[in-house]
Design an enzyme around this catalytic site. Structure first.
Site, PDB file in Angstrom:
ATOM      1  N   ASP A   7      -0.460  -4.267   6.746  1.00 49.63           N
ATOM      2  CA  ASP A   7       0.699  -4.995   6.219  1.00 49.63           C
ATOM      3  C   ASP A   7       1.005  -6.103   7.233  1.00 49.63           C
ATOM      4  O   ASP A   7       0.212  -6.343   8.168  1.00 49.63           O
ATOM      5  CB  ASP A   7       1.883  -4.059   5.937  1.00 49.63           C
ATOM      6  CG  ASP A   7       2.581  -3.571   7.200  1.00 49.63           C
ATOM      7  OD1 ASP A   7       2.065  -3.831   8.320  1.00 49.63           O
ATOM      8  OD2 ASP A   7       3.633  -2.921   7.087  1.00 49.63           O
ATOM      9  N   CYS A  64      -0.309  -1.077  10.557  1.00 46.52           N
ATOM     10  CA  CYS A  64       1.030  -1.541  10.188  1.00 46.52           C
ATOM     11  C   CYS A  64       1.827  -1.634  11.487  1.00 46.52           C
ATOM     12  O   CYS A  64       1.232  -1.699  12.559  1.00 46.52           O
ATOM     13  CB  CYS A  64       1.675  -0.635   9.141  1.00 46.52           C
ATOM     14  SG  CYS A  64       1.996   1.064   9.647  1.00 46.52           S
ATOM     15  N   THR A  66       3.731   0.551  13.111  1.00 47.43           N
ATOM     16  CA  THR A  66       3.539   1.738  13.961  1.00 47.43           C
ATOM     17  C   THR A  66       2.262   2.496  13.641  1.00 47.43           C
ATOM     18  O   THR A  66       1.889   3.399  14.394  1.00 47.43           O
ATOM     19  CB  THR A  66       4.699   2.728  13.740  1.00 47.43           C
ATOM     20  OG1 THR A  66       4.723   3.064  12.338  1.00 47.43           O
ATOM     21  CG2 THR A  66       6.037   2.133  14.155  1.00 47.43           C
ATOM     22  N   HIS A  97     -13.366  18.085  15.096  1.00 49.20           N
ATOM     23  CA  HIS A  97     -12.815  19.267  14.420  1.00 49.20           C
ATOM     24  C   HIS A  97     -12.221  18.986  13.048  1.00 49.20           C
ATOM     25  O   HIS A  97     -12.262  19.851  12.175  1.00 49.20           O
ATOM     26  CB  HIS A  97     -11.737  19.913  15.297  1.00 49.20           C
ATOM     27  CG  HIS A  97     -12.299  20.604  16.508  1.00 49.20           C
ATOM     28  ND1 HIS A  97     -11.519  21.360  17.370  1.00 49.20           N
ATOM     29  CD2 HIS A  97     -13.564  20.656  17.002  1.00 49.20           C
ATOM     30  CE1 HIS A  97     -12.290  21.849  18.333  1.00 49.20           C
ATOM     31  NE2 HIS A  97     -13.534  21.429  18.145  1.00 49.20           N
ATOM     32  N   HIS A 132     -15.553  24.623  11.658  1.00 49.28           N
ATOM     33  CA  HIS A 132     -14.552  23.637  11.234  1.00 49.28           C
ATOM     34  C   HIS A 132     -14.746  23.178   9.789  1.00 49.28           C
ATOM     35  O   HIS A 132     -13.818  22.645   9.183  1.00 49.28           O
ATOM     36  CB  HIS A 132     -14.568  22.434  12.181  1.00 49.28           C
ATOM     37  CG  HIS A 132     -14.301  22.821  13.599  1.00 49.28           C
ATOM     38  ND1 HIS A 132     -13.072  23.284  14.022  1.00 49.28           N
ATOM     39  CD2 HIS A 132     -15.123  22.880  14.669  1.00 49.28           C
ATOM     40  CE1 HIS A 132     -13.147  23.588  15.300  1.00 49.28           C
ATOM     41  NE2 HIS A 132     -14.383  23.358  15.721  1.00 49.28           N
TER      42      HIS A 132
HETATM   43  C1  RB5 Z   1       7.287  -3.030   8.401  1.00 45.47           C
HETATM   44  O1  RB5 Z   1       8.424  -3.595   8.942  1.00 45.47           O
HETATM   45  C2  RB5 Z   1       7.068  -1.639   8.988  1.00 45.47           C
HETATM   46  O2  RB5 Z   1       7.990  -0.755   8.462  1.00 45.47           O
HETATM   47  C3  RB5 Z   1       5.664  -1.176   8.723  1.00 45.47           C
HETATM   48  O3  RB5 Z   1       4.771  -2.086   9.263  1.00 45.47           O
HETATM   49  C4  RB5 Z   1       5.250   0.154   9.291  1.00 45.47           C
HETATM   50  O4  RB5 Z   1       5.539   0.239  10.653  1.00 45.47           O
HETATM   51  C5  RB5 Z   1       5.668   1.327   8.547  1.00 45.47           C
HETATM   52  O5  RB5 Z   1       5.361   2.476   8.898  1.00 45.47           O
END
Ligand code: RB5
Length: 143
Positions: A7, A64, A66, A97, A132
């Site tokens: 994203d 994205c 995080t 695993h 596994h």
């Molecule tokens: C976008 O602002 C953010 O929420 C997205 O990139 C991501 O971190 C969501 O988990």
């Protein structure tokens, strides 16, 4: 072939990863997004998850802000085992695993050096199988 998507929060990181892989001669299928304009990460997670689940791609990469939203979404597709961690030991064992097939990174939380280091581990570590195998099959049955 490796499937990749992001994203807006992971766009820059996705571009750097793609350049790195292509520089190594690895085929990459890029599902977007193609700019830092705001988009919804579930849409992009689904594209890579389906590509991996149908075995069109060997593995998937999702970026994205995080990495967490992408991981949550990817894991809703049957046959996908997605991880998100900056810990190299966990990346290694996710392959050995868990037979993880999608790795998620955070463009706002992870540095490119660590990302590429962990990506190498992810792409080059084989699933151990054996005891596994059954556990991964049990995981895949949880819908
Ligand atoms: C976008 O602002 C953010 O929420 C997205 O990139 C991501 O971190 C969501 O988990």
């Amino acid at each position: 072939m490796i499937a990749i998507a992001c994203d807006h929060g992971g766009y820059q990181l996705k571009e750097e990863i793609k350049k790195y892989l292509e520089g190594k001669g690895i085929e990459v299928k890029d599902f977007g997004t193609d700019s830092t304009a705001s988009v919804d990460y579930p849409v992009y997670a689904k594209k890579v998850a389906e590509c991996v689940a149908t075995k069109q791609a060997e593995k998937g990469i999702l970026c994205c802000g995080t990495g967490l939203g992408m991981m949550l979404c990817a894991n809703k597709t049957e046959g996908v085992r997605a991880i998100c961690t900056n810990d190299s030991y966990s990346v290694k064992f996710s392959r050995l695993h868990n037979n993880a097939n999608v790795i998620c990174f955070g463009g706002r939380t992870m540095g490119i050096e660590a990302v590429l280091y962990n990506l190498e581990i992810f792409l080059n570590t084989e699933f151990e199988g054996g005891r596994h195998q059954k556990r991964v099959e049990l995981y895949d049955k949880i819908l």
